[in-house]
Design a protein around this motif. Sequence first.
Motif, short mmCIF file in Angstrom:
data_model
loop_
_atom_site.label_atom_id
_atom_site.label_comp_id
_atom_site.label_asym_id
_atom_site.label_seq_id
_atom_site.Cartn_x
_atom_site.Cartn_y
_atom_site.Cartn_z
N ASP A 4 39.22 20.80 -1.26
CA ASP A 4 38.77 20.93 -2.65
C ASP A 4 39.50 22.05 -3.37
O ASP A 4 39.83 21.94 -4.55
CB ASP A 4 37.26 21.17 -2.72
N ASP A 5 39.76 23.17 -2.65
CA ASP A 5 40.48 24.28 -3.26
C ASP A 5 41.90 23.88 -3.63
O ASP A 5 42.40 24.24 -4.68
CB ASP A 5 40.51 25.49 -2.32
N MET A 8 41.73 21.63 -6.67
CA MET A 8 41.40 22.37 -7.89
C MET A 8 42.62 23.10 -8.44
O MET A 8 42.72 23.33 -9.63
CB MET A 8 40.27 23.38 -7.62
N GLU A 9 43.56 23.49 -7.57
CA GLU A 9 44.74 24.20 -8.02
C GLU A 9 45.76 23.27 -8.65
O GLU A 9 46.61 23.71 -9.41
CB GLU A 9 45.39 24.95 -6.83
N TYR A 11 45.25 20.77 -10.82
CA TYR A 11 44.97 20.40 -12.20
C TYR A 11 43.96 21.39 -12.79
O TYR A 11 43.24 22.06 -12.06
CB TYR A 11 44.44 18.97 -12.29
N THR A 13 40.71 23.11 -14.30
CA THR A 13 39.31 22.92 -13.92
C THR A 13 38.51 22.18 -14.98
O THR A 13 37.54 21.50 -14.66
CB THR A 13 38.64 24.27 -13.64
N GLU A 14 38.88 22.28 -16.25
CA GLU A 14 38.10 21.63 -17.30
C GLU A 14 38.18 20.10 -17.26
O GLU A 14 37.33 19.43 -17.82
CB GLU A 14 38.50 22.13 -18.70
N HIS A 16 38.13 18.46 -14.34
CA HIS A 16 37.59 18.06 -13.04
C HIS A 16 36.49 17.01 -13.20
O HIS A 16 36.47 15.99 -12.49
CB HIS A 16 37.07 19.26 -12.26
N ASP A 17 35.56 17.22 -14.14
CA ASP A 17 34.46 16.26 -14.33
C ASP A 17 34.98 14.91 -14.79
O ASP A 17 34.48 13.87 -14.37
CB ASP A 17 33.45 16.81 -15.34
#
Length: 144
Positions: A4-5, A8-9, A11, A13-14, A16-17
């Motif tokens: 997951d880390d 997350m790197e 793309y 974080t905004e 992600h949803d």
Amino acid sequence: MSEDDINMEEYPTEIHDYLAAFEKSLGSVDEMLKTMMSVSRNELLQKLDPLEQAKLDLVSVYTLNSMFWVYLATQGINPKEHPVKQELERIRTYMNKVKEIADKKKASKLNKGAASRFVRNALWEPNTENEHSSKTPAKGKKRK
């Protein structure tokens, strides 16, 4: 570092949803396609009337073109400038035509004979009553 880390790197974080919702939607599409593909097309079409067959074909081709639209967007191509946009509009036109046909089929039918009898009997006809009373003979003698 967990998976997951690392993800997350890659793309911001905004989004992600949005990506999680997109992945969930793709899973739903995959399940629906598996369900549709499990039954042979000929078997399916034999069970449907022509209007339902048209609906099925239109939904299938619309879904396929929509997925191609998404594919173009993921490849950095603006789908609004691609011929797929005109194809989707054409399919929507046919979908509207099929909807109109289905709505006409559901609309109540007018029994012309019953309607004309209803209107004829509901209208007041003064000439008919006058003719009827003048034709009936008087029972008694006329007074002078």
